[in-house]
Design a protein around this motif. Sequence first.
Motif, short mmCIF file in Angstrom:
data_model
loop_
_atom_site.label_atom_id
_atom_site.label_comp_id
_atom_site.label_asym_id
_atom_site.label_seq_id
_atom_site.Cartn_x
_atom_site.Cartn_y
_atom_site.Cartn_z
N VAL A 1 3.34 3.04 -12.44
CA VAL A 1 3.70 2.74 -11.05
C VAL A 1 2.52 3.02 -10.12
O VAL A 1 2.21 2.22 -9.23
CB VAL A 1 4.94 3.55 -10.63
N LEU A 2 1.85 4.15 -10.32
CA LEU A 2 0.72 4.50 -9.46
C LEU A 2 -0.42 3.50 -9.59
O LEU A 2 -1.04 3.11 -8.59
CB LEU A 2 0.23 5.90 -9.79
N VAL A 3 -0.71 3.07 -10.83
CA VAL A 3 -1.81 2.13 -11.05
C VAL A 3 -1.50 0.78 -10.43
O VAL A 3 -2.32 0.18 -9.72
CB VAL A 3 -2.08 1.98 -12.56
N LEU A 4 -0.29 0.28 -10.66
CA LEU A 4 0.07 -1.04 -10.15
C LEU A 4 0.27 -1.05 -8.64
O LEU A 4 0.12 -2.08 -8.00
CB LEU A 4 1.33 -1.55 -10.86
N ALA A 5 0.65 0.10 -8.09
CA ALA A 5 0.90 0.16 -6.64
C ALA A 5 -0.38 0.34 -5.84
O ALA A 5 -0.38 0.14 -4.62
CB ALA A 5 1.86 1.30 -6.32
N ARG A 6 -1.47 0.70 -6.50
CA ARG A 6 -2.72 0.93 -5.78
C ARG A 6 -3.33 -0.40 -5.36
O ARG A 6 -3.39 -1.35 -6.14
CB ARG A 6 -3.69 1.71 -6.66
N SER A 7 -3.76 -0.44 -4.13
CA SER A 7 -4.41 -1.64 -3.61
C SER A 7 -5.82 -1.28 -3.12
O SER A 7 -6.26 -0.14 -3.27
CB SER A 7 -3.58 -2.24 -2.46
N ALA A 8 -6.49 -2.26 -2.54
CA ALA A 8 -7.85 -2.01 -2.06
C ALA A 8 -7.87 -0.93 -0.98
O ALA A 8 -8.85 -0.20 -0.84
CB ALA A 8 -8.46 -3.30 -1.53
N GLY A 9 -6.77 -0.83 -0.24
CA GLY A 9 -6.70 0.16 0.82
C GLY A 9 -6.18 1.51 0.38
O GLY A 9 -5.95 2.39 1.21
N GLY A 10 -5.98 1.68 -0.93
CA GLY A 10 -5.45 2.95 -1.45
C GLY A 10 -4.00 2.82 -1.86
O GLY A 10 -3.50 1.72 -2.12
N LEU A 11 -3.32 3.93 -1.92
CA LEU A 11 -1.93 3.97 -2.37
C LEU A 11 -1.01 3.85 -1.16
O LEU A 11 -0.84 4.79 -0.40
CB LEU A 11 -1.66 5.28 -3.12
N GLU A 12 -0.43 2.67 -0.99
CA GLU A 12 0.43 2.42 0.15
C GLU A 12 1.88 2.80 -0.19
O GLU A 12 2.41 2.34 -1.21
CB GLU A 12 0.37 0.95 0.56
N PRO A 13 2.54 3.61 0.63
CA PRO A 13 3.91 4.06 0.34
C PRO A 13 4.89 2.92 0.12
O PRO A 13 5.69 2.96 -0.81
CB PRO A 13 4.26 4.89 1.58
N THR A 14 4.85 1.89 0.97
CA THR A 14 5.81 0.78 0.84
C THR A 14 5.60 0.04 -0.47
O THR A 14 6.56 -0.28 -1.20
CB THR A 14 5.66 -0.21 2.01
N ARG A 15 4.35 -0.22 -0.81
CA ARG A 15 4.03 -0.89 -2.06
C ARG A 15 4.46 -0.03 -3.25
O ARG A 15 4.95 -0.55 -4.27
CB ARG A 15 2.52 -1.16 -2.12
N LEU A 16 4.32 1.27 -3.13
CA LEU A 16 4.72 2.19 -4.19
C LEU A 16 6.22 2.12 -4.45
O LEU A 16 6.67 2.06 -5.60
CB LEU A 16 4.31 3.61 -3.82
#
Length: 346
Positions: free
Chosen positions: A145-160
């Motif tokens: 979950v952490l790997v897939l939720a990480r974006s260019a801007g870092g770990l976004e709570p909503t995306r997580l």
Amino acid sequence: MQVRGRPGVGTAVALSLLVLVAVSAVGMIVGSVHIPASDAVRYLWADVVGGTIAPQDVPGYRIVTDSRLPRVLTSIFVGAGLSVVGVVVQALVRNALADPYILGISSGASVGATAVVLFGALGGLGLYALPSAAFLGALGATVIVLVLARSAGGLEPTRLVLMGTALGYGFSAITTVLVFLAPAGDAARSVMFWLLGSLAAATWHSVWLVGTVSVVGVVLASACARHLNALSMGDDVAASVGVHPGRFRLALFVVSAVIVGVIVSVCGAIGFVGLIMPHVTRLLVGADHRRVLLLSPVLGAVFVVVADIVSRTLVPPYELPIGAITAAVGVPVFVALMRRRERVTT
């Protein structure tokens, strides 16, 4: 400063502990075999001080000390652990709807534990096969979950949250497939009951196992209360007070995975505890995590003990899955809390 209409955190904790003692006493008395309160106290006292028990009292003594006492204690630690994980996860992702189930942690733990129960995976670890597999499943789910939720801007709570919800369904599907492929039908049925939560298999081993991880989790989370306060206000605020948001999230997600993995390995998946207990706690003592992490474990313990009592007494001689009881209570409570929150914000 204390908010008018809310009790002080000390008062709230003291009252909650009294309620916990009361419901725990009820849990020692009720069941398929009714044991008078005076007898239960006498058996417990004899067990503590090493007293003698008359031969005709041995069956009742065994029920109280070998079955009901470890079950009640396991319920207490399960409720405390799940509540703390709920508080931590909601702070880490800054989303009040987050809990171990929404983030896929519990579903991942269920995959590992189901593989042990149905197929004997990690059999060489003996008694530790189930908690080890559940922990590995929870940790694996957390990493994915952490790997897939990480974006260019870092770990976004909503995306997580969104990624965790989607993967949680995926892990649940894997568990369903494992149950379908199980070689023994009886084992599959027992796993389905276990996946909805049950404390019927609680032993002194489970008390020490769940108790250890829950107590350590409560202590670690309480020690990080100030950092959680900062992180809940945003990564920039957290960084300004010396907290590295990425490392801090990762460390506490691992701690959460350990707690959830062990709990799932002992009693299966018990939902809504980590979701609604933080909300109820914040209504009582406010949003400061230093207060929330004092009261939430106690309220969670009360909730699970009561739910377990209901699960084994509602339709005797049968025992209902405790997850069904927590859901029956949790769904309307959560809906009421959300409606109240909407009225406050409008």
